[in-house]
Structure formats: structure tokens, C-alpha cells
Design an enzyme around this catalytic site. Structure first.
Site, PDB file in Angstrom:
ATOM      1  CB  ALA A 329     -33.568 -22.938   9.745  1.00  0.00           C
ATOM      2  CG  MET A 330     -29.246 -23.418   4.442  1.00  0.00           C
ATOM      3  SD  MET A 330     -30.373 -24.590   3.260  1.00  0.00           S
ATOM      4  CE  MET A 330     -29.226 -25.965   2.785  1.00  0.00           C
ATOM      5  CD  GLU A 331     -31.568 -28.503   4.399  1.00  0.00           C
ATOM      6  OE1 GLU A 331     -31.928 -27.375   4.619  1.00  0.00           O
ATOM      7  OE2 GLU A 331     -31.860 -29.144   3.191  1.00  0.00           O
ATOM      8  CG  ASN A 332     -25.852 -24.700   5.458  1.00  0.00           C
ATOM      9  OD1 ASN A 332     -26.248 -24.564   4.417  1.00  0.00           O
ATOM     10  ND2 ASN A 332     -26.115 -23.522   6.458  1.00  0.00           N
ATOM     11  CG  HIS A 364     -37.600 -28.494   8.771  1.00  0.00           C
ATOM     12  ND1 HIS A 364     -39.027 -28.916   8.120  1.00  0.00           N
ATOM     13  CD2 HIS A 364     -36.912 -28.434   7.828  1.00  0.00           C
ATOM     14  CE1 HIS A 364     -38.476 -28.541   6.648  1.00  0.00           C
ATOM     15  NE2 HIS A 364     -37.321 -28.349   6.430  1.00  0.00           N
ATOM     16  CD  GLU A 365     -33.953 -26.560   8.696  1.00  0.00           C
ATOM     17  OE1 GLU A 365     -32.868 -27.227   7.701  1.00  0.00           O
ATOM     18  OE2 GLU A 365     -34.728 -25.791   8.319  1.00  0.00           O
ATOM     19  CG  HIS A 368     -33.221 -30.892   5.995  1.00  0.00           C
ATOM     20  ND1 HIS A 368     -33.824 -31.689   4.868  1.00  0.00           N
ATOM     21  CD2 HIS A 368     -34.007 -29.925   6.181  1.00  0.00           C
ATOM     22  CE1 HIS A 368     -34.837 -30.700   4.349  1.00  0.00           C
ATOM     23  NE2 HIS A 368     -34.994 -29.558   5.117  1.00  0.00           N
ATOM     24  CD  GLU A 387     -36.762 -28.573   2.384  1.00  0.00           C
ATOM     25  OE1 GLU A 387     -37.252 -28.679   3.509  1.00  0.00           O
ATOM     26  OE2 GLU A 387     -35.608 -28.318   2.209  1.00  0.00           O
TER      27      GLU A 387
HETATM   28  N1  BES Z   1     -33.624 -26.289   2.998  1.00  0.00           N
HETATM   29  C1  BES Z   1     -34.585 -25.219   3.699  1.00  0.00           C
HETATM   30  C2  BES Z   1     -34.190 -24.107   3.370  1.00  0.00           C
HETATM   31  C3  BES Z   1     -34.234 -23.443   1.917  1.00  0.00           C
HETATM   32  C4  BES Z   1     -35.823 -22.724   1.657  1.00  0.00           C
HETATM   33  C5  BES Z   1     -33.558 -23.456   0.826  1.00  0.00           C
HETATM   34  C6  BES Z   1     -36.053 -22.341   0.403  1.00  0.00           C
HETATM   35  C7  BES Z   1     -33.739 -22.973  -0.487  1.00  0.00           C
HETATM   36  C8  BES Z   1     -35.229 -22.599  -0.697  1.00  0.00           C
HETATM   37  C9  BES Z   1     -34.815 -25.485   5.014  1.00  0.00           C
HETATM   38  O1  BES Z   1     -34.783 -26.875   5.598  1.00  0.00           O
HETATM   39  C10 BES Z   1     -36.360 -25.092   5.174  1.00  0.00           C
HETATM   40  O2  BES Z   1     -37.090 -25.821   4.808  1.00  0.00           O
HETATM   41  N2  BES Z   1     -36.444 -24.078   6.099  1.00  0.00           N
HETATM   42  C11 BES Z   1     -37.920 -23.861   6.371  1.00  0.00           C
HETATM   43  C12 BES Z   1     -38.177 -23.881   7.734  1.00  0.00           C
HETATM   44  C13 BES Z   1     -38.849 -25.216   7.855  1.00  0.00           C
HETATM   45  C14 BES Z   1     -39.094 -25.090   9.517  1.00  0.00           C
HETATM   46  C15 BES Z   1     -40.130 -25.368   7.232  1.00  0.00           C
HETATM   47  C16 BES Z   1     -37.975 -22.282   6.086  1.00  0.00           C
HETATM   48  O3  BES Z   1     -37.115 -21.789   5.878  1.00  0.00           O
HETATM   49  O4  BES Z   1     -39.022 -21.765   5.934  1.00  0.00           O
HETATM   50 ZN    ZN Z   2     -36.373 -28.158   4.889  1.00  0.00          ZN
END
Ligand code: BES
Ligand code: ZN
Length: 954
Positions: A329-332, A364-365, A368, A387
């Protein structure tokens, strides 16, 4: 802040901003020396050459800070038929020092035109002056060369027209497709920018420090909708029957958080207590799977707003399930994007662990939106501030909003997982240098996420939850709409004492001589920053060695190393200069109290009031350290577990099992002792503890099975099935019980069927046949669905039927289970077929290829196949995934890390070396090589012990 502003000699114009939120941006301190325009003219040879052959005026990867963006006006028109987009932008910038050029990021964009207007030009509506655009693709930068020097302290407006194809992968502005119930394939366009891909979608100052406001307009066809960070203010009709959505201007934010989507999705909406509108979007046929996510996000948003005492600042929050997505996922900000499995809950096919995962990802998101979006790390070296905190907040928020998920009991596993990596020499400090996009991507790893969360949890336990919370709220409020670094966090946490603490003589400042950052703890001064830098700037995990001598406990700290033994020559040098400030906790046989001790030297002694029959350190496993009990320490604990394990808390029992097996890998404890410790498990009432013990037995089984050591494989199988028979036989094939009851059912039945336990295979076969007969309509308990499919996949007819259902299923949760089941086939041609489908990317999407290869490599019949495939198709894989991407790292680690022979090690080494010769060098290579060496070492040391232990145990 005012001081630092003065130091930078800010003038009156900037002084105007000093009282506003914009201040920190203006007062950015450059961390590196920047070539000046004079240098550029004097020493042209030091500069790179742009694509047109002219000199490019900037040689650093990081942008200069002389020109900073204030506001972006962004217009985008994607065409979902021709799969490209045309766009334009106006960036309002502030020039801090006179300059002849503006350096921006841009990657793969065709720039058609660039012009510049001064404030005066704007005022008198004068046309823009055309700019020369130089491009330096190696740094993903463009230089806008201005005819006349830009003047310091003035604002300018830069207008750029550009276009590009919608990207093929998962980054920038890319296309994603999905199949409808009717079999039609539809296309959507979506962005994913973190960390450095906003520059693929529009030219920008693509570094987290350059926060600005964004006003976005999107042109679309009427059959689509457009979404962006902010709510839509209006829609206007334009030529050709097209519509143009205008979105509200965002708050000040970093480029990596910008997002927009053009799609034809449906949504469900609700309103949070604060009035924020929350909506969950999915493709039309998946609408019915969005309800749980809406419930969870409303609850979690309410929770965070109250917990942080800071309102979510935007009027709306959208959560969108994207059919093709690189990460989880991505927290835009305001428009969070998810992989379908991270958002959509299908009551018929999503299991308890699926639900837990969805809740975790949403938590998580959402975290963020404060940690990351409101307060952002200055640079990617400190991505853990985003993170690590978001991962830590999952624990706090899910515990509070969904206590029934008992997430607290799972958090230790987060720490255990990263310990595996952090106890290798190839680990790195939480804060680590990162400059290139690949290095930046590599920072998104277990150390930043999990170790980050674990040391925060340890600090919370040390400071108390109340003080920790006060500190992080200080931090969030102080740095809102700005950027922060580690020290800012430590300062906020040091100053988090409550008024009452000053007088209580408790754990806060009590001594006027101490500095404002010093806390007193048990009469000792503790510098939070000094303590925490031992965890963030130093890699690895400490081992605390305890030796009981009468009433004294002798303590010693070392660096814990997995796979390197004390007698090895490299052990000594690897220990040098490592020292942690460890907040120890312990319990003893003589009192129920939790005792504390702050260990900041190599050795120390603790005097107990009386002799005790046992002592257990790291109460509730809240600390990030491993404990070894020398002398009779382990024997005393094993006796205790056997006599009355409930005298220890469940998390302490889990911690003991974990530490014992880690110590075996480090050559400090014999395997039979660790195995003896697990004998009490027959009476274990805590499911997480039982699962921890089982996990190790299962791991050994897989390791031995892969090596074809059949006598041990058979005996271990026999032991597991005998020893856990009562609890296996108790399991029903239903969805009843608490979350942990259900997890236990999934794990135990999966293991039993994997070990060919006849009743398990019979039941699964029966359910599978019924399911096929019902044409896939029969509802099978979600917790055992994967097991039933896996047993069904063992016949050719079953496998083929599953593959067909895979193509038809509209539930991502079910598809994942089917794909896993398909990957457990013993037939290599079937496994190869899966890989081919994954490479083709139609039936099996490219986003699932990494997990597929990983699953196939775990299958003893697929391990060689998957590895050979990776070696032979490396260049193809590189076309699909970025070098530093999570997917590529997963493919490398997933297909190699289980190897355990010298030949295999050599083969992997050779392959990595050939890549290095081609200029490809990744951190994961070293992690893999060390992991394989560790596996080899483990087998050499423990194989005969395991064999003998089994002989006396069955
Ligand atoms: N900010 C990240 C997404 C991301 C991951 C951007 C790698 C660039 C590189 C997002 O918040 C995130 O951490 N996503 C996790 C899920 C989370 C529940 C651990 C993921 O994508 O695994
Ligand atoms: Zn994250």
C-alpha cells in the site's frame, strides 16, 4: 528556528515568512557544498554533459537549494486508449540566491516547452520567456537555463508542457488493468511515487524536503472518474465532450505523496467523528468486498485523531484497491492506494490472517498521514522515522480499535523477523546513507520498518506509555508541515515529562545539574539521545549474557552474531567498538515485580536481595536484545517450564523459545537443550507460544527435507505428528473461535496435511471434491481453504481445475490461496507453467510474480527450478522490476536463502559476481551469502545432535 533563520542571514522578505509554516523550507541548511555558477564557468570540465552535448550545470545527485518550489499547478490529461498523457504545470518558485539555472527532477518525460515569468511579468501579463532545457538522464535531472540571472528573494513562475506514455511497470503514472465479471478487460491510470518516481509523472523538485502546495486538474472521459489528494471542487466541460475535474489545493507536502487516479471504480463512504469523509474504492465487481475496510478506516481515523490530538487536516480520505500494485500500500495524502489483498475483505474467502493483514495495512497507512505526511524525514537515510513509526503505530492503534484481533501477541514476531537479518554482519544501521534511487529503495527494508518499530516499543516501555505518547505528540505538533531528523525526535521525547514528574522524583528531571535532555532513571542520568543513537547509528542486536553467582548477577553485553561462533577468528574483530545502552528488565522466582536496570557498560553486576531459583530477563520481550543464561541458567528455566510454565508470562515463554534457538545458531547453546526446552509445549496453553515452538520444528523439517536426509525427515515427521497429535485431532474444519484459535487451526492442519497425516488428507480431499462438484460454489471454512486447495492441487485434474478457477475468481484473497496451492505441485512441468504465466503477466499478474517464485522455491521440487529460472532470465526480470525494488529483492532472497550446501553457496556467489561485473551490486547479495553460510554452519554443527535427539524422543 528564528535563530537559525538569522544565522542564514535571511532578509526581510524571508523574514515575512519566518512566522509562517513555510519558515523551515526557507531556512533549509544545505548539507553539502554546492558548485556555484562561478565554479561552473571556471571549471567546466568538472561538470557532466547533457544529452544535447552542452555542459550540464549541476553535478550532484541532490538538488541545489537555491531555488525552492512553493506551489505547483498541475494539469494532466491521460488517454486510456492510446495509453499516454499530455500535461502541463506552473511551478511557483522562490529564488534564494541569484542563479542562472533551475535544476529539477524529470525522468522519461518529453518536455515540449518551458517558459519563465517574473512576478512583474505576471503582474503586467507579459508572456513568459522561453527557457533552454538541458537534460542529464543519469541523474534524472533537467536544467532550465534562464537568459538573465534570476534575482535573489524573488518569486518566479516556471511553466512546462510535457508528455509521456503511461508507464508499463508500477511506478510513476502507470496503467493497470482488471477483468470484469463479464470477461472484459478494462484499463485505469494510477500514480505511485515513493520514493523517487514523482519525477516520472511531472518535472519537480523530487526530494522530501521540498514541500509545496499542489493544485491539480485532470481531464477525463465521462465514463471515468478522477481522484486526487484533495476533494474535487468543480468539473467543467471542455472540447470534445471531455470533462475536467479541478481539485482543491493541498496542504504543504512532499512530492512523493502526490497522487491521482483515473478509473471507473465504485465506492462506499462514511463520515468520521471529525466530519472527514472516508471512501473505499474498488473495481465495480468488487464493491461488495469494501465494507470491512470502510469500517476499519473510520475507526482507525477516529482513533488517531484523538490519540495524536491533531485533526486529520484534509476534508476527505479515499482508500483505493488497485489491481496492479508494487508494494502492499502507499500512503498518498488523502488518496491511499492499496494492493487488492491489502484492502478487500471477502467474507467467503478471506481468512483471519487476511483480516489481520488488512487491518494492519490500513492502520499503517493511516498512521503515515501523521508520521510521514504531516512530519516527513528530511532525507531518505531516516526513512525509519516514517516507516518505523507507522509500523509501531499499527500495534498501538489495532490494539485499541480491534482488541479481539489480539494483535499485541503478534508484535513480537515483528521483532523476531528482523533479528534474523540484524544479527548478520551484512545488516546496516537504522539510519543509513542513501543517495541513488536504488540505495534509497533499499532503505525500505526490515531494519527501517521492523527494527524501527521494535526500538520505539522498547523506548515506550522504558519511558512509560504516557511519556512516550506526550513526546511523540510534541514532535508531531512541532514539526507539522515540516521535515525532521532523528535528533528532533530525541529532543521531543526528552522534553516529554509531565509537570507532575518534576516533583514526584520519579523517572524525569530531578536534578538541576542535568541538561534538559537528561532523564534520571533509578538515580542514574540517562541521555535519551545518547541512548537511542546506540540503537539507530549502530547496526546489530546485543546479546546480554547473565551469570548467576549466589545473589549476584554478572552481566555482560556482546554483539549477537548469527552463524559466527565465539571460537571463530572473525568473532573478535566483529565485536570491536559495539556498545549499547540497554534498558534491561527482569523477573525472578522471588517476586512478581518487574525489575529494571540500565546497562550501558560492557559488564556490570546486579545484587539481588535474596538468592533465586531462576531469573528471566527481557520481561514480555519488550526489549530489542537476546539473553543468554550461562552456568545453570537455562537448566533452571527449562525445569521451571516443565514444572509450572504459567509462572512465566506467555510472552516470556515465547521469548525463551526464540532466544534459545537463536543461541543455537550462534553456537552458544546446544540444539538438544533448545529442543528440550520445547518439551513442555504439550502443556502449553498460550497459542502464540505453541506456534513459536512449532515454527522451529517446522523450519528444521523443511531444511532437512530439502537436503533429502530421509532418516531425520521421517523421524522428525513422526515426532511432530505424535507429539502434537492431541491438539491436531482437536481441530475442527470450521471458522470458529478466537483469532488465535483460528490461526492455530490453519497452521496445524496445514502442517498435518503437509506431513501426509492421513485423517487430514482424507478430510481435505473430501472437501475439495465437494467443492469441485459444486462448481466452486461450496463455502469452505476460510481458515482451511488454502489447505483444501493445496491437497486438491496434488492431482492433475485438481490442479487444472484450480488454475481455471484462478482465472475466474474475483477475490484477490482467494486467488492468493489458489496460487499458493498451485505452487505446491510435485510436478515440475506444472511449476514451470506457472512461472511462464507469471512472466506473461495476463492470467497471473506481474505483481504476483515475486511471491510466486518465492512459493515455488519453498517447494522442495521447485527450489532448483525457481533458482535456475532467475539466473537464466535475469535480464527479463530486470525489465519488469526496478533494481532496488521490493519485488526484485524478494525474488533474489526467496529463491536462494534456503540453500544450505557449499556447492549451492558457490553457485550463488558466482552468479552475484557475474552481476557485479555488469555493474549491478545490491545489499541483498551479501545478506543472501551470509544467510546461506549460516545455514551450512547450522547443519554442520547440529545435524547429528538433531538425529540423536529424535532417536531418544520418539
Ligand atoms: N510507504 C510505503 C510504501 C512503499 C514501500 C514505498 C516501498 C516505497 C517503497 C507504505 O507505507 C508501506 O510501508 N507499505 C507496506 C505495507 C505495510 C503494512 C508494511 C508494504 O507495501 O509492504
Ligand atoms: Zn509505510
Amino acid at each position: 528556528m528564528v535563530n537559525s533563520c538569522r544565522k542564514l542571514n535571511c532578509n526581510i522578505y524571508i523574514g515575512f515568512y519566518c512566522s509562517a509554516i513555510i519558515l523551515p523550507l526557507i531556512c533549509i541548511c544545505s548539507q553539502f557544498s554546492q558548485p556555484t555558477i562561478d565554479q561552473f564557468t571556471k571549471d567546466p570540465g568538472a561538470f557532466p554533459v547533457a544529452t544535447n552535448g552542452e555542459l550540464f550545470p549541476w553535478r550532484e545527485l541532490r538538488l541545489p537549494t537555491v531555488v525552492i518550489p512553493l506551489h505547483y499547478d498541475l494539469f494532466i490529461h491521460p488517454n486510456l486508449t492510446s495509453l499516454d498523457f499530455v500535461a502541463s504545470e506552473k511551478i511557483e518558485v522562490l529564488v534564494r540566491d541569484a542563479t542562472q539555472f533551475i535544476i529539477l527532477h524529470s525522468n522519461g518525460l518529453e518536455i515540449m516547452n518551458a517558459t519563465l515569468q517574473s512576478e512583474e511579468d505576471l503582474r503586467y501579463r507579459k508572456p513568459g520567456k522561453k527557457l533552454t532545457v538541458l537534460s542529464y538522464p543519469a541523474h534524472q535531472q533537467i536544467a532550465l537555463m534562464v537568459p538573465e540571472k534570476l534575482r535573489a528573494d524573488l518569486r518566479y513562475s516556471v511553466a512546462i508542457d510535457f508528455q509521456a506514455k503511461l508507464a508499463d511497470g508500477f511506478e510513476g503514472f502507470y496503467k493497470s488493468t482488471y477483468r470484469t465479471l463479464g470477461g472484459e478487460t478494462r484499463t485505469i491510470a494510477v500514480t505511485d511515487f515513493e520514493p523517487t518516481e514523482a519525477r516520472m509523472a511531472f518535472p519537480c523538485f523530487d526530494e522530501p524536503l521540498f514541500k509545496a502546495n499542489f493544485s491539480i486538474k485532470i481531464r477525463r472521459e465521462s465514463r471515468h472518474i478522477a481522484l486526487s489528494n484533495m476533494p474535487k471542487i468543480k468539473t467543467v466541460e471542455v472540447d470534445g465532450g471531455l470533462l475536467e475535474d479541478h481539485f482543491g489545493t493541498t496542504v504543504k507536502m512532499s512530492t512523493y505523496l502526490v497522487a491521482y487516479i483515473v478509473c471507473d471504480f465504485n465506492s462506499v463512504s462514511g463520515t468520521a467523528s471529525s466530519g472527514v469523509k472516508v471512501s473505499v474504492y474498488a473495481s465495480p465487481d468488487k464493491w461488495s468486498q469494501t465494507h470491512y475496510a470502510l469500517e476499519a478506516s473510520l475507526k482507525l481515523l477516529d482513533f488517531y485523531e484523538k490519540y495524536f490530538d491533531i485533526q486529520y487536516p484534509l476534508p476527505k480520505l479515499d482508500l483505493v484497491a488497485i489491481p496492479d500494485f508494487a508494494s502492499g500500500a502507499m500512503e498518498n495524502w488523502g488518496l491511499i492506494t492499496y494492493r487488492e489483498t491489502s484492502l478487500l475483505f471477502d467474507p467467503k474467502t478471506s481468512s483471519t490472517s487476511d483480516k489481520l493483514w488488512i487491518t494492519e495495512v490500513i492502520a499503517h497507512e493511516l498512521a503515515h498521514q501523521w508520521f510521514g505526511n504531516l512530519v516527513t524525514m528530511e532525507w531518505w537515510n531516516d526513512i525509519w522515522l516514517n516507516e518505523g513509526f507507522a509500523t509501531y503505530m499499527e500495534l498501538i492503534s489495532v490494539n485499541a480499535t480491534y482488541p479481539e484481533l489480539q494483535f499485541d501477541d503478534d508484535f513480537m514476531n515483528t521483532c523476531f523477523e528482523v533479528i534474523k537479518k540484524d544479527s548478520l554482519n551484512s545488516s546496516h544501521p537504522i539510519s543509513n546513507q542513501a543517495e541513488t534511487p536504488t540505495q534509497i529503495q533499499e532503505m525500505f527494508d526490515a531494519v527501517s520498518y521492523k527494527k524501527g518499530a521494535c526500538i520505539l516499543n522498547m523506548l515506550k516501555d522504558f519511558l512509560s506509555e504516557g511519556k512516550f505518547k506526550t513526546g511523540i505528540i510534541h514532535y508531531l505538533k512541532k514539526f507539522s508541515y515540516r521535515n525532521a531528523k532523528n535528533d528532533d525526535l530525541w529532543n521531543s521525547l526528552s522534553n516529554s515529562c509531565l509537570e507532575s514528574d518534576f516533583t514526584s522524583g520519579g523517572f524525569c528531571y530531578s536534578d538541576s545539574k542535568t541538561t534538559s535532555n537528561t532523564l534520571t532513571f533509578l538515580g542514574e542520568n540517562v541521555e535519551i539521545k545518547e541512548m537511542m543513537t546506540t540503537w539507530t547509528l549502530q547496526k546489530g542486536i546485543p546479546l546480554v549474557v547473565v551469570k548467576q553467582e549466589g545473589r549476584s548477577l554478572r552481566l555482560r553485553q556482546e554483539r549477537f552474531l548469527n552463524g559466527v561462533f565465539r571460537e571463530d577468528p572473525e568473532w573478535g574483530p566483529l565485536q570491536e567498538r559495539y556498545l549499547w545502552h540497554i534498558p534491561l528488565t527482569y523477573a525472578t522466582s522471588s517476586s512478581n515485580e518487574i525489575h529494571k536496570h540500565f546497562l550501558k557498560s560492557k559488564t556490570d553486576t546486579l545484587d539481588l536481595p535474596e538468592t533465586t531459583s531462576w531469573v528471566k530477563f527481557n520481561v514480555d520481550s519488550n526489549g530489542y536484545y537476546i539473553v543468554h543464561y550461562e552456568g545453570h541458567g537455562w537448566d533452571q528455566l527449562i525445569t521451571l517450564l516443565n514444572q509450572n510454565h504459567t509462572l512465566l508470562r506467555p510472552k516470556d515463554r515465547i521469548g525463551l523459545i526464540h532466544d534459545a534457538f537463536q543461541l543455537v545458531s550462534a553456537g552458544r547453546l546446544t540444539l538438544d537443550k533448545a529442543l528440550d526446552l520445547t518439551r513442555y509445549l504439550q502443556r502449553e496453553t498460550s497459542i502464540p507460544a505453541l506456534l513459536k515452538g512449532l515454527e522451529y520444528l517446522e523450519l528444521f523439517y523443511h531444511t532437512i527435507d530439502r537436503r533429502n536426509i530421509s532418516d531425520i525427515t521421517e523421524n522428525l515427521k513422526h515426532y511432530i505428528l505424535q507429539y502434537f497429535k492431541p491438539v491436531i485431532d482437536m481441530q475442527s474444519w470450521s471458522d470458529e473461535g478466537s483469532v488465535w484459535d483460528r490461526m492455530l487451526r490453519s497452521v496445524l492442519l496445514k502442517l498435518a496435511c503437509y506431513l501426509n497425516h492421513t485423517p487430514c488428507i482424507q478430510k481435505a480431499t473430501e472437501l475439495f471434491s465437494q467443492w469441485v462438484e459444486s462448481s466452486g460454489k461450496l463455502n469452505i471454512s476460510t481458515d482451511v481453504l488454502k489447505i483444501v486447495y493445496s491437497v486438491g492441487a496434488q492431482t492433475t485434474a485438481g490442479w487444472n481445475y484450480l488454475l481455471e478457477q484462478y482465472g475466474l475468481s474475483l477475490s484477490a484473497a482467494e486467488k492468493n490461496k489458489i496460487l499458493y496451492a498451485l505452487s505446491t505441485s510435485k510436478h515440475q512441468e506444472k511449476l514451470m507453467k506457472l512461472i511462464e504465466l507469471g512472466m506473461e503477466g495476463k492470467v497471473i499478474k506481474t505483481q504476483d510474480l515475486a511471491a510466486l517464485l518465492h512459493a515455488i522455491a519453498r517447494n522442495p521440487k521447485g527450489q532448483q527450478l525457481a533458482w535456475n529460472f532467475v539466473k537464466e532470465n535475469w535480464t527479463h526480470l530486470l525489465k519488469k522490476f526496478d533494481l532496488g525494488s521490493f519485488a526484485l529483492r524478494m525474488i533474489i532472497f526467496g529463491t536462494t536463502s534456503h540453500f544450505s550446501s557449499k556447492d549451492e553457496l558457490q553457485e550463488v556467489k558466482l552468479f552475484f559476481e557475474s552481476l557485479k561485473d555488469q555493474g549491478v551490486d545490491l545489499e541483498i547479495f551479501q545478506i543472501v551469502l551470509e544467510t546461506i553460510s549460516k545455514n551450512i554452519r547450522w547443519l554442520e554443527k547440529n545435524l547429528s545432535t538433531l538425529r540423536n535427539w529424535l532417536l531418544i524422543s520418539i
